[in-house]
Design an enzyme around this catalytic site. Sequence first.
Site, PDB file in Angstrom:
ATOM      1  N   ARG A 158       0.839  -1.206   0.000  1.00 49.14           N
ATOM      2  CA  ARG A 158       0.000   0.000   0.000  1.00 49.14           C
ATOM      3  C   ARG A 158       0.876   1.259   0.000  1.00 49.14           C
ATOM      4  NH1 ARG A 158      -1.941   2.153   4.483  1.00 49.14           N
ATOM      5  NH2 ARG A 158      -2.207   0.178   5.561  1.00 49.14           N
ATOM      6  N   TYR A 213     -16.662  14.279 -15.788  1.00 44.29           N
ATOM      7  CA  TYR A 213     -17.191  12.923 -15.612  1.00 44.29           C
ATOM      8  C   TYR A 213     -18.158  12.886 -14.405  1.00 44.29           C
ATOM      9  CZ  TYR A 213     -17.300   8.052 -14.194  1.00 44.29           C
ATOM     10  OH  TYR A 213     -17.729   6.821 -13.782  1.00 44.29           O
ATOM     11  N   ASP A 218      -7.492  16.624 -15.637  1.00 46.27           N
ATOM     12  CA  ASP A 218      -7.809  15.234 -15.968  1.00 46.27           C
ATOM     13  C   ASP A 218      -7.541  15.047 -17.462  1.00 46.27           C
ATOM     14  OD1 ASP A 218      -9.049  12.810 -16.650  1.00 46.27           O
ATOM     15  OD2 ASP A 218     -10.496  12.990 -15.007  1.00 46.27           O
ATOM     16  N   LYS A 229      -8.795   3.544 -19.049  1.00 49.75           N
ATOM     17  CA  LYS A 229      -9.159   3.857 -20.427  1.00 49.75           C
ATOM     18  C   LYS A 229      -7.975   3.593 -21.364  1.00 49.75           C
ATOM     19  CE  LYS A 229     -13.060   5.036 -18.531  1.00 49.75           C
ATOM     20  NZ  LYS A 229     -12.811   5.359 -17.149  1.00 49.75           N
TER      21      LYS A 229
HETATM   22  C1  4LM Z   1     -16.884   6.796 -18.605  1.00 44.96           C
HETATM   23  N1  4LM Z   1     -15.199   7.460 -17.035  1.00 44.96           N
HETATM   24  O1  4LM Z   1     -16.911   7.965 -18.990  1.00 44.96           O
HETATM   25  P1  4LM Z   1     -12.479   5.163 -13.130  1.00 44.96           P
HETATM   26  N2  4LM Z   1     -11.938  10.811 -15.301  1.00 44.96           N
HETATM   27  C2  4LM Z   1     -12.573  10.712 -16.485  1.00 44.96           C
HETATM   28  C3  4LM Z   1     -13.389   9.625 -16.764  1.00 44.96           C
HETATM   29  O2  4LM Z   1     -13.989   9.556 -17.949  1.00 44.96           O
HETATM   30  C4  4LM Z   1     -13.554   8.619 -15.775  1.00 44.96           C
HETATM   31  C5  4LM Z   1     -12.880   8.752 -14.567  1.00 44.96           C
HETATM   32  C6  4LM Z   1     -12.081   9.865 -14.358  1.00 44.96           C
HETATM   33  C7  4LM Z   1     -16.127   6.499 -17.382  1.00 44.96           C
HETATM   34  C8  4LM Z   1     -16.341   5.406 -16.591  1.00 44.96           C
HETATM   35  C9  4LM Z   1     -17.505   4.546 -16.589  1.00 44.96           C
HETATM   36  C10 4LM Z   1     -12.413  11.798 -17.499  1.00 44.96           C
HETATM   37  C11 4LM Z   1     -14.441   7.498 -16.015  1.00 44.96           C
HETATM   38  C12 4LM Z   1     -12.989   7.734 -13.479  1.00 44.96           C
HETATM   39  O3  4LM Z   1     -13.716   4.624 -13.745  1.00 44.96           O
HETATM   40  O4  4LM Z   1     -12.604   5.353 -11.674  1.00 44.96           O
HETATM   41  O5  4LM Z   1     -11.227   4.398 -13.526  1.00 44.96           O
HETATM   42  O6  4LM Z   1     -12.227   6.627 -13.796  1.00 44.96           O
HETATM   43  O7  4LM Z   1     -17.441   5.901 -19.235  1.00 44.96           O
END
Ligand code: 4LM
Length: 411
Positions: free
Chosen positions: A57, A110, A183, A208
Amino acid sequence: MKSLHRESLVIHGGESPTDPHGALVSPLYQTSTFVFPDAETGGRRFAGEEAGYIYSRLGNPTVNLLEQRVAALEGMEAGAAAATGMGAVAAATMAFLKAGDHVIASDCIYGCSFALFSHLFERFGVHVSFVDMTDAAALASAFQANTKVVFVETPANPHLKIIDLKKVGQVCAKHPEVRLIVDNTFMTPLLQRPGEFGAHLVVHSATKYLNGHGDVVAGVITGSLEDIHLIKMTTLKDMGATMSPHDAWLITRGLKTLALRMEKHCATAAVVADFLVAHHAVAKVYFPGLKSHQGHGLIGSQMASAGAVIAFELKGGYQAGVQLLNQLEMIRVAVSLGDAESLIQHPASMTHSPLTPEAREQAGITDGLIRISVGLEHVDDIIADLAQSLQQLETHTKHTPQSEVTEVENV
Ligand code: 4LM
């Protein structure tokens, strides 16, 4: 390593060939804890007096390699890996916040980042102002004496609004106590490096494009040595949203093809966007590669390319969008993006459902909006699938009694 091209850094960034057996691929240190040679060494490591691993961790060699690789790609000094993209967003922001502080966030982000800021932060006494950051004056006037973090997502999820990072960086530079956090999930460090425009920290959902194979949820933060140390020693260590070594190993493997994948994703997306623009059932297409797009002018300066996510609205509105999704044969109806598979989803009821209808309206997310993450399949197959579904839509619309097609008639 910083002098290598990014196409080489995805393969070699952060590596140190120390494996005793000379393994080409860095081993997976699938271990929870590390054995100290003696009690005194353990004590010194805990006290920060001696380098060395303690417990996964707090740090792990496999995770560490990925952290250094993404940092090298972003042109930042250091990286911290998180269990998810949301873990990265939460750890990066909360490390610099306490009750009574203020955050400025871009108005279209998001859905879960919005939920974290607007629901959870408020519970802990941190107030967040959501601002249209395409308007630098609006950003400048949103600052308060207690503003500690500015959070930007560009291109914005889901409709690809582009924010001029140079302008945001210039406004933030007047507030040295504020951390600018960007981001960069939709672009990856291959297409955009926010640090070049003044971002102190860059976060990613590594779920992603960075991983790219749809088999991991993960996040990464990059920034200065000092900021990353603080994040690792506070929010990440004590809230525990750290990345597993196995996930880090998979992402390091996925990263090797990032440059190739992005080239193909982007080239295919440009063709799919043109197809959608030309289709008479489509009312509006949001894609930075289109000359009509609000952020098109920043391609070439801020962003190397338009990326590979497209949003669009159908003339038939929400109902037509749902039908379009349900009639697809190859393209998968799923949230997430950046995978080999093309993924399509309905933001208002899925990724951006945590937003109130008012917040969705402010962010410009209509009920008819559809988002597609263009995958790595043959471009003709992606277009053929969209075309057959749109064709069925028309057939259906033609044969549906007029009373049932009010949305089409209203557009
Ligand atoms: C989606 N997105 O859009 P985790 N920052 C951005 C994102 O698009 C996302 C995250 C953070 C999508 C998830 C279902 C610009 C997520 C959050 O899902 O926690 O790895 O990322 O489809």
